[in-house]
Design a protein around this motif. Structure first.
Motif, mmCIF file in Angstrom:
data_model
loop_
_atom_site.group_PDB
_atom_site.id
_atom_site.type_symbol
_atom_site.label_atom_id
_atom_site.label_comp_id
_atom_site.label_asym_id
_atom_site.label_seq_id
_atom_site.Cartn_x
_atom_site.Cartn_y
_atom_site.Cartn_z
ATOM 1 N N GLN A 65 43.067 -8.404 -29.818
ATOM 2 C CA GLN A 65 43.144 -7.319 -29.028
ATOM 3 C C GLN A 65 44.111 -6.314 -29.465
ATOM 4 O OE1 GLN A 65 42.005 -8.273 -24.507
ATOM 5 N NE2 GLN A 65 44.141 -9.368 -25.094
ATOM 6 N N THR A 66 43.830 -4.931 -29.875
ATOM 7 C CA THR A 66 44.837 -3.981 -30.343
ATOM 8 C C THR A 66 45.724 -3.641 -29.218
ATOM 9 O OG1 THR A 66 43.150 -2.317 -30.210
ATOM 10 C CG2 THR A 66 43.404 -3.583 -32.230
ATOM 11 N N ASN A 67 45.212 -3.679 -27.767
ATOM 12 C CA ASN A 67 45.879 -3.235 -26.916
ATOM 13 C C ASN A 67 45.824 -4.147 -25.520
ATOM 14 O OD1 ASN A 67 47.439 -1.283 -25.129
ATOM 15 N ND2 ASN A 67 45.662 0.127 -24.542
ATOM 16 N N GLY A 68 46.240 -5.418 -25.602
ATOM 17 C CA GLY A 68 46.006 -6.464 -24.826
ATOM 18 C C GLY A 68 46.693 -6.151 -23.811
ATOM 19 N N LYS A 69 46.286 -6.074 -22.292
ATOM 20 C CA LYS A 69 47.114 -5.662 -21.213
ATOM 21 C C LYS A 69 47.430 -6.752 -20.366
ATOM 22 C CE LYS A 69 43.728 -3.113 -19.302
ATOM 23 N NZ LYS A 69 43.098 -2.258 -18.640
ATOM 24 N N GLY A 70 48.601 -6.711 -19.883
ATOM 25 C CA GLY A 70 49.247 -7.793 -18.951
ATOM 26 C C GLY A 70 49.323 -7.323 -17.415
ATOM 27 N N ARG A 71 49.920 -7.908 -16.546
ATOM 28 C CA ARG A 71 50.201 -7.471 -15.152
ATOM 29 C C ARG A 71 51.389 -6.269 -15.437
ATOM 30 N NH1 ARG A 71 51.249 -11.734 -11.342
ATOM 31 N NH2 ARG A 71 50.705 -10.269 -9.698
ATOM 32 N N ARG A 72 51.549 -5.543 -14.431
ATOM 33 C CA ARG A 72 52.571 -4.534 -14.132
ATOM 34 C C ARG A 72 52.916 -3.855 -15.442
ATOM 35 N NH1 ARG A 72 54.543 -6.421 -9.380
ATOM 36 N NH2 ARG A 72 53.936 -8.381 -8.615
ATOM 37 N N GLY A 73 51.890 -3.445 -16.035
ATOM 38 C CA GLY A 73 51.821 -2.646 -16.913
ATOM 39 C C GLY A 73 52.396 -3.152 -18.436
ATOM 40 N N ARG A 74 52.692 -4.355 -18.636
ATOM 41 C CA ARG A 74 53.148 -5.016 -19.649
ATOM 42 C C ARG A 74 51.837 -5.288 -20.540
ATOM 43 N NH1 ARG A 74 56.855 -8.349 -16.002
ATOM 44 N NH2 ARG A 74 55.039 -9.300 -15.250
ATOM 45 N N SER A 75 52.208 -5.598 -21.896
ATOM 46 C CA SER A 75 51.267 -5.927 -22.955
ATOM 47 C C SER A 75 50.974 -7.523 -22.913
ATOM 48 C CB SER A 75 51.588 -5.182 -23.968
ATOM 49 O OG SER A 75 52.911 -5.759 -24.714
ATOM 50 N N TRP A 76 50.120 -7.848 -23.564
ATOM 51 C CA TRP A 76 49.656 -9.255 -23.636
ATOM 52 C C TRP A 76 49.659 -9.551 -25.193
ATOM 53 C CZ3 TRP A 76 49.966 -13.361 -20.919
ATOM 54 C CH2 TRP A 76 49.292 -14.797 -21.278
ATOM 55 N N TYR A 77 50.377 -10.198 -25.585
ATOM 56 C CA TYR A 77 50.318 -10.934 -27.075
ATOM 57 C C TYR A 77 49.191 -11.961 -27.226
ATOM 58 C CZ TYR A 77 51.981 -13.220 -31.194
ATOM 59 O OH TYR A 77 51.942 -14.155 -32.341
ATOM 60 N N LEU A 78 48.405 -11.792 -28.176
ATOM 61 C CA LEU A 78 47.418 -12.719 -28.634
ATOM 62 C C LEU A 78 47.447 -12.749 -29.906
ATOM 63 C CD1 LEU A 78 44.583 -14.294 -28.003
ATOM 64 C CD2 LEU A 78 43.359 -12.100 -28.590
ATOM 65 N N GLU A 79 47.625 -14.336 -30.475
ATOM 66 C CA GLU A 79 47.772 -14.522 -31.960
ATOM 67 C C GLU A 79 46.255 -14.698 -32.208
ATOM 68 O OE1 GLU A 79 50.592 -17.185 -34.276
ATOM 69 O OE2 GLU A 79 48.652 -18.236 -33.820
ATOM 70 N N GLN A 80 46.166 -13.737 -33.367
ATOM 71 C CA GLN A 80 44.605 -13.855 -33.630
ATOM 72 C C GLN A 80 43.922 -15.089 -33.918
ATOM 73 O OE1 GLN A 80 44.474 -10.919 -36.731
ATOM 74 N NE2 GLN A 80 42.304 -10.646 -36.599
#
Ligand code: BTN
Length: 278
Positions: A65-80
């Motif tokens: 994901q190039t713009n993975g989204k987390g809760r409360r406006g945070r981003s979400w890191y996904l190791e490819q």
């Protein structure tokens, strides 16, 4: 030279065929699967596809994901290619105020799938993180499109750290993966299928009351916060209380210092352990 590779070194590839084979006992989960090598966010893509009419139960999965989204406006890191980034589309005939429980239903299904597959204690941090040994294994971001009294669709976005071997410095103390916890590699297709199987079962129970009435006992059994002191963080203040478990609407019941009980809802507050994340 496939035969020279150990089982652990074989590349784990998200495969629609494998998932479909493993969900033969499912009624509606992932009958349509959309797999992307790279997408901005599976939640965003699922919402775009939902607007174009894809069916209840459709599943969107991405390797990156190039713009993975987390809760409360945070981003979400996904190791490819080592984690799962997936989003499930639901079109339930429910009122918008009943929708927030669905994120708890998803947490129960992931917790069950992980416990079954990896044999580890995957607990739920209210409302919907999955934690193992005090670190976060899974995050869920649920989004909804609704009119005043009718849900159009709900997307449940799930990120699971599966075969990830290391995390960036800023999250290394808080995040974990199945690989780090058990020193084994897991097939992501199997985890996705198992999640779907359990989600269908819990969802059926949810639909009987449109809330957590029939699920709260089991949810509370796996709630990491139960009977622990938590810090409740509101927009502009924080206080300490003891977590007592969820009620039938999925709110967290907490006991205050003066022994009174109070309910807090996930939209308004978040909770932390007094000494750390849980
Ligand atoms: C959290 O902050 O804990 C929620 C994280 C949710 C991440 C998942 S990964 C798949 C889906 N797509 C997104 O952009 N976010 C969710």
């Amino acid at each position: 030279m496939l035969n020279k590779l150990s089982e652990n070194e074989i590349k784990d590839i998200i495969s629609t065929t494998t998932i479909k084979n493993e969900i033969s006992n499912c009624k509606w989960f992932a009958k349509d699967i959309y797999v992307y090598d790279e997408i901005d966010s599976t939640n965003n893509e699922c919402k775009r596809l939902a607007e174009r009419g894809i069916k209840h139960g459709a599943l969107v999965i991405a390797n990156n994901q190039t713009n993975g989204k987390g809760r409360r406006g945070r981003s979400w890191y996904l190791e490819q290619e080592t984690g799962i980034a997936m989003t499930l589309l639901l079109r339930p005939d429910i009122k918008p105020y009943n929708a927030s429980s669905l994120t708890l239903v998803a947490a129960m299904a992931i917790s069950k799938a992980i416990r079954d597959i990896a044999g580890i204690e995957a607990l739920i941090k209210w409302p919907n993180d999955i934690v193992v040994n005090g670190k976060k294994l899974t995050g869920i971001l649920t989004e909804m499109s609704a009119d005043v009294d009718k849900v159009n669709y709900i997307v449940i976005g799930i990120g699971i750290n599966v075969n990830t071997k290391r995390f960036d410095e800023d999250i290394v103390d808080k995040a974990t993966s199945l690989k780090l916890e058990t020193n084994k590699n897991y097939n992501r297709n199997t985890i996705i299928a198992s999640f779907g199987y359990h989600f269908e079962k819990y969802y059926e129970k949810y639909l009987k009351t449109n809330d957590m009435t029939l699920l709260m006992e089991e949810y509370n059994k796996y709630l990491v916060n139960i009977e622990r002191e938590v810090t409740v963080l509101t927009r502009d203040s924080s206080y300490k209380a003891i977590a007592k478990g969820i009620n039938n609407t999925g709110e967290l019941v907490v006991r205050m210092d003066d022994n009174t009980e109070k309910t807090v809802s996930a939209g308004e507050v978040s909770v932390r352990g007094v000494y750390g994340y849980v």
